[in-house]
Design an enzyme around this catalytic site. Sequence first.
Site, PDB file in Angstrom:
ATOM      1  N   LYS A 197       0.842  -1.206   0.000  1.00  0.00           N
ATOM      2  CA  LYS A 197       0.000   0.000   0.000  1.00  0.00           C
ATOM      3  C   LYS A 197       0.874   1.251   0.000  1.00  0.00           C
ATOM      4  O   LYS A 197       1.524   1.562   0.987  1.00  0.00           O
ATOM      5  CB  LYS A 197      -0.935   0.032   1.214  1.00  0.00           C
ATOM      6  CG  LYS A 197      -2.097   0.912   0.868  1.00  0.00           C
ATOM      7  CD  LYS A 197      -2.678   1.887   1.795  1.00  0.00           C
ATOM      8  CE  LYS A 197      -2.037   2.895   2.581  1.00  0.00           C
ATOM      9  NZ  LYS A 197      -2.018   4.238   1.969  1.00  0.00           N
ATOM     10  N   GLY A 249       6.508   4.619   8.578  1.00  0.00           N
ATOM     11  CA  GLY A 249       5.648   5.798   8.697  1.00  0.00           C
ATOM     12  C   GLY A 249       5.751   6.379  10.088  1.00  0.00           C
ATOM     13  O   GLY A 249       6.775   6.229  10.763  1.00  0.00           O
ATOM     14  N   SER A 250       4.672   6.993  10.530  1.00  0.00           N
ATOM     15  CA  SER A 250       4.711   7.703  11.817  1.00  0.00           C
ATOM     16  C   SER A 250       4.674   6.729  12.992  1.00  0.00           C
ATOM     17  O   SER A 250       4.107   5.630  12.896  1.00  0.00           O
ATOM     18  CB  SER A 250       3.530   8.658  11.905  1.00  0.00           C
ATOM     19  OG  SER A 250       2.327   7.922  11.870  1.00  0.00           O
ATOM     20  N   THR A 251       5.224   7.162  14.108  1.00  0.00           N
ATOM     21  CA  THR A 251       5.223   6.336  15.326  1.00  0.00           C
ATOM     22  C   THR A 251       3.786   6.082  15.782  1.00  0.00           C
ATOM     23  O   THR A 251       3.446   4.993  16.238  1.00  0.00           O
ATOM     24  CB  THR A 251       6.048   7.040  16.414  1.00  0.00           C
ATOM     25  OG1 THR A 251       7.398   7.124  15.941  1.00  0.00           O
ATOM     26  CG2 THR A 251       6.046   6.279  17.728  1.00  0.00           C
ATOM     27  N   GLU A 252       2.942   7.095  15.595  1.00  0.00           N
ATOM     28  CA  GLU A 252       1.546   6.972  16.023  1.00  0.00           C
ATOM     29  C   GLU A 252       0.835   5.808  15.313  1.00  0.00           C
ATOM     30  O   GLU A 252       0.233   4.941  15.960  1.00  0.00           O
ATOM     31  CB  GLU A 252       0.877   8.301  15.662  1.00  0.00           C
ATOM     32  CG  GLU A 252      -0.445   8.535  16.270  1.00  0.00           C
ATOM     33  CD  GLU A 252      -1.059   9.792  15.645  1.00  0.00           C
ATOM     34  OE1 GLU A 252      -0.341  10.585  15.003  1.00  0.00           O
ATOM     35  OE2 GLU A 252      -2.274   9.957  15.802  1.00  0.00           O
ATOM     36  N   GLY A 254       2.325   3.438  13.636  1.00  0.00           N
ATOM     37  CA  GLY A 254       3.107   2.239  13.942  1.00  0.00           C
ATOM     38  C   GLY A 254       2.612   1.558  15.212  1.00  0.00           C
ATOM     39  O   GLY A 254       2.495   0.336  15.277  1.00  0.00           O
ATOM     40  N   GLU A 271       9.458   0.713  10.924  1.00  0.00           N
ATOM     41  CA  GLU A 271      10.490   1.740  10.760  1.00  0.00           C
ATOM     42  C   GLU A 271       9.769   3.073  10.933  1.00  0.00           C
ATOM     43  O   GLU A 271       8.997   3.473  10.066  1.00  0.00           O
ATOM     44  CB  GLU A 271      11.135   1.593   9.380  1.00  0.00           C
ATOM     45  CG  GLU A 271      12.516   2.205   9.303  1.00  0.00           C
ATOM     46  CD  GLU A 271      12.463   3.616   8.796  1.00  0.00           C
ATOM     47  OE1 GLU A 271      12.296   4.527   9.652  1.00  0.00           O
ATOM     48  OE2 GLU A 271      12.586   3.831   7.585  1.00  0.00           O
ATOM     49  N   CYS A 305      13.095  10.325   7.793  1.00  0.00           N
ATOM     50  CA  CYS A 305      12.980   9.810   9.166  1.00  0.00           C
ATOM     51  C   CYS A 305      14.306   9.894   9.906  1.00  0.00           C
ATOM     52  O   CYS A 305      14.337  10.088  11.119  1.00  0.00           O
ATOM     53  CB  CYS A 305      12.460   8.382   9.161  1.00  0.00           C
ATOM     54  SG  CYS A 305      13.287   7.352   7.960  1.00  0.00           S
ATOM     55  N   GLU A 402       9.054  15.055  16.026  1.00  0.00           N
ATOM     56  CA  GLU A 402       9.523  15.041  14.648  1.00  0.00           C
ATOM     57  C   GLU A 402       8.788  16.140  13.870  1.00  0.00           C
ATOM     58  O   GLU A 402       7.562  16.128  13.814  1.00  0.00           O
ATOM     59  CB  GLU A 402       9.202  13.663  14.060  1.00  0.00           C
ATOM     60  CG  GLU A 402       9.883  13.369  12.755  1.00  0.00           C
ATOM     61  CD  GLU A 402       9.615  11.956  12.252  1.00  0.00           C
ATOM     62  OE1 GLU A 402       8.477  11.462  12.389  1.00  0.00           O
ATOM     63  OE2 GLU A 402      10.553  11.351  11.717  1.00  0.00           O
TER      64      GLU A 402
HETATM   65  P1  NDP Z   1       1.415   7.870   8.408  1.00  0.00           P
HETATM   66  O1  NDP Z   1       2.147   7.054   9.385  1.00  0.00           O
HETATM   67  O2  NDP Z   1      -0.017   8.156   8.644  1.00  0.00           O
HETATM   68  O3  NDP Z   1       1.527   7.220   6.942  1.00  0.00           O
HETATM   69  C1  NDP Z   1       2.331   6.145   6.573  1.00  0.00           C
HETATM   70  C2  NDP Z   1       1.539   5.100   5.782  1.00  0.00           C
HETATM   71  O4  NDP Z   1       0.572   4.455   6.622  1.00  0.00           O
HETATM   72  C3  NDP Z   1       0.727   5.688   4.633  1.00  0.00           C
HETATM   73  O5  NDP Z   1       0.694   4.766   3.565  1.00  0.00           O
HETATM   74  C4  NDP Z   1      -0.631   5.848   5.276  1.00  0.00           C
HETATM   75  O6  NDP Z   1      -1.673   5.986   4.360  1.00  0.00           O
HETATM   76  C5  NDP Z   1      -0.736   4.581   6.077  1.00  0.00           C
HETATM   77  N1  NDP Z   1      -1.702   4.628   7.176  1.00  0.00           N
HETATM   78  C6  NDP Z   1      -2.255   5.716   7.787  1.00  0.00           C
HETATM   79  N2  NDP Z   1      -3.087   5.326   8.779  1.00  0.00           N
HETATM   80  C7  NDP Z   1      -3.056   3.972   8.814  1.00  0.00           C
HETATM   81  C8  NDP Z   1      -3.686   2.975   9.623  1.00  0.00           C
HETATM   82  N3  NDP Z   1      -4.507   3.305  10.618  1.00  0.00           N
HETATM   83  N4  NDP Z   1      -3.429   1.678   9.387  1.00  0.00           N
HETATM   84  C9  NDP Z   1      -2.578   1.324   8.402  1.00  0.00           C
HETATM   85  N5  NDP Z   1      -1.957   2.216   7.589  1.00  0.00           N
HETATM   86  C10 NDP Z   1      -2.178   3.518   7.790  1.00  0.00           C
HETATM   87  O7  NDP Z   1       2.192   9.230   8.222  1.00  0.00           O
HETATM   88  P2  NDP Z   1       1.566  10.614   7.699  1.00  0.00           P
HETATM   89  O8  NDP Z   1       1.637  10.615   6.261  1.00  0.00           O
HETATM   90  O9  NDP Z   1       0.234  10.890   8.312  1.00  0.00           O
HETATM   91  O10 NDP Z   1       2.590  11.654   8.327  1.00  0.00           O
HETATM   92  C11 NDP Z   1       2.409  12.129   9.661  1.00  0.00           C
HETATM   93  C12 NDP Z   1       3.734  12.313  10.324  1.00  0.00           C
HETATM   94  O11 NDP Z   1       4.395  11.074  10.386  1.00  0.00           O
HETATM   95  C13 NDP Z   1       4.686  13.212   9.583  1.00  0.00           C
HETATM   96  O12 NDP Z   1       4.500  14.533   9.906  1.00  0.00           O
HETATM   97  C14 NDP Z   1       6.011  12.702  10.044  1.00  0.00           C
HETATM   98  O13 NDP Z   1       6.353  13.318  11.255  1.00  0.00           O
HETATM   99  C15 NDP Z   1       5.780  11.243  10.283  1.00  0.00           C
HETATM  100  N6  NDP Z   1       6.256  10.380   9.182  1.00  0.00           N
HETATM  101  C16 NDP Z   1       7.386   9.682   9.404  1.00  0.00           C
HETATM  102  C17 NDP Z   1       7.890   8.876   8.416  1.00  0.00           C
HETATM  103  C18 NDP Z   1       9.120   8.114   8.643  1.00  0.00           C
HETATM  104  O14 NDP Z   1       9.644   7.532   7.713  1.00  0.00           O
HETATM  105  N7  NDP Z   1       9.608   8.071   9.834  1.00  0.00           N
HETATM  106  C19 NDP Z   1       7.268   8.789   7.101  1.00  0.00           C
HETATM  107  C20 NDP Z   1       6.039   9.528   6.987  1.00  0.00           C
HETATM  108  C21 NDP Z   1       5.584  10.296   8.000  1.00  0.00           C
HETATM  109  P3  NDP Z   1      -2.029   7.491   3.872  1.00  0.00           P
HETATM  110  O15 NDP Z   1      -0.896   7.940   3.048  1.00  0.00           O
HETATM  111  O16 NDP Z   1      -3.204   7.343   3.080  1.00  0.00           O
HETATM  112  O17 NDP Z   1      -2.233   8.297   5.106  1.00  0.00           O
END
Ligand code: NDP
Length: 496
Positions: A197, A249-252, A254, A271, A305, A402
């Site tokens: 995804k 993606g985000s810690t939240e 994750g 990660e 990240c 972050e």
């Molecule tokens: P997310 O963690 O929301 O997005 C990462 C991926 O997860 C995207 O494909 C997203 O889809 C998907 N996703 C979102 N919600 C869910 C869920 N409940 N269950 C499964 N998958 C999900 O990051 P954001 O894009 O919202 O960014 C928010 C913050 O996260 C940023 O400001 C940054 O601080 C941090 N971030 C950190 C990253 C890293 O590599 N450490 C990378 C990206 C963000 P969708 O794109 O549709 O939301």
Amino acid sequence: MGMSNFKEGSDSEDFGIDYAPAVESTSLLNIKEKYGLFINGDFLDTSSSKFFKTLDPSTEKPLAEITEASAADVDKAVKAARNAYEKYWMNMSGAVRARYLFRIARHLQERSREFAVLETLDGGKPIKESRDVDLPLAAAHFFYHAGWADKLEYAFPQRKIEPHGVVGQIIPWNFPLLMASWKLAPALACGNTVVLKPAETTPLTALLLAEVIQDVDLPPGVINIVTGAGETGSALVEHPNVDKLAFTGSTEVGKLIQRSAVKRNLPLTLELGGKAPHVIFEDAALDQAIEGVINGIFFNQGHVCCAGSRLLVQESIAEHFIDRLQKRIDLLRVGNPLDKNTDIGAINSKSQLERIDKLVNAVIEEGAEVYKPSCSLPENGYWYPPTVLTGVQQSHRVAREEIFGPVLVVQTFRTPEEALEKANNTPYGLSAGIWTEKGSLIHWMAERMRAGVIWANTFNKFDPTSPFGGYKESGFGREGGMHGLAPYLKTKRKRK
Ligand code: NDP
């Protein structure tokens, strides 16, 4: 901006010359109006689909309509992956799987200009980065893992190894194709099939990769791509027939995924975010350190990240260092991501821009000093100038959270012990940087810093042979190197 403590930068290094525009052409792109989901080797019919738009963040112009995959679509993709696993992939020798990975790598190289332009258009990153970093590294990950596919038993001696089966992978928007490659290449090399995804704001290069997957004749269903937003990701996470999950993606988010995986005892790699300390000692080679700090925080607009987002500089050189840093920042070129001279492109989305703005404005109100160069930003699109925050306290949100934007937070220290304490004073632990001419100090710091990757006298160096991943709230599991294969295999001790 109108803040009393806002200091305008000056065009101090005016050499009286300017760059002529050097805009990369988009004529080789063939972006479709609408994209279906890529399931079982084909793009699905879109007649009954729900769509969302993907934009060019530098102009806010829509690029294409993308299918929003429902839970039923995700189920279809998982079934296709299961079928491909049982019918083709699990019975294929590693040497044959390797051939497909080599082919994908070569096709990425052949079409790298097209991929780079599309990545820049959909995500906003400067073309020189997508061309010189994302694309070569994406191909390198497929080449590297192709090499492992028929040698896995040597990577895990005395162990019986088996793939998990169907892997669900969810990736973010900061390195769309590269993150897809980091995830797909080891999963396939180890004999798994995948449902991937991509992020909502950057689906286009994954969909172009689907064309490559067709061109290399990968058996149908080995890679399936389901586009959509968080709900689609959640449907993949919750699917009962997925055997392993991998998320960046985000810690939240994750943490949400971890909760769900734990309930089902599902193997998981995460990660997540970072707040990397970039430590500059007084004896460091300052010119190089300045370039390292610039690269550490402004590469990919700081949407990284492992970005070196917390500068810890020794008090004895702090004033001089920050002064030189600001002069260097004045020279950074912010603007059209497709221009080959651009250093800082567009912020990936409106919501990310709002998040950066909110965090920076809050700390200015709390008394920190902000430095931004006096560059003019384009009228349309999402932009944020390179920014340096000084006078930041550990209690400020920007010192702990972050920001994920081109914003550097500066703190000072007096002794190595204080540098270490400040460096480790974070819930994250993904990466760190150290600049000093003293080898013993590098070792002393590196042994005590809690970060998965530590760079010394350099920053942001990536290689598929080198494992990447975090401690603490930055996640667990490694990607790259031999360590990155382990999460994609079940290993058991061999009976004698
Ligand atoms: P997310 O963690 O929301 O997005 C990462 C991926 O997860 C995207 O494909 C997203 O889809 C998907 N996703 C979102 N919600 C869910 C869920 N409940 N269950 C499964 N998958 C999900 O990051 P954001 O894009 O919202 O960014 C928010 C913050 O996260 C940023 O400001 C940054 O601080 C941090 N971030 C950190 C990253 C890293 O590599 N450490 C990378 C990206 C963000 P969708 O794109 O549709 O939301």
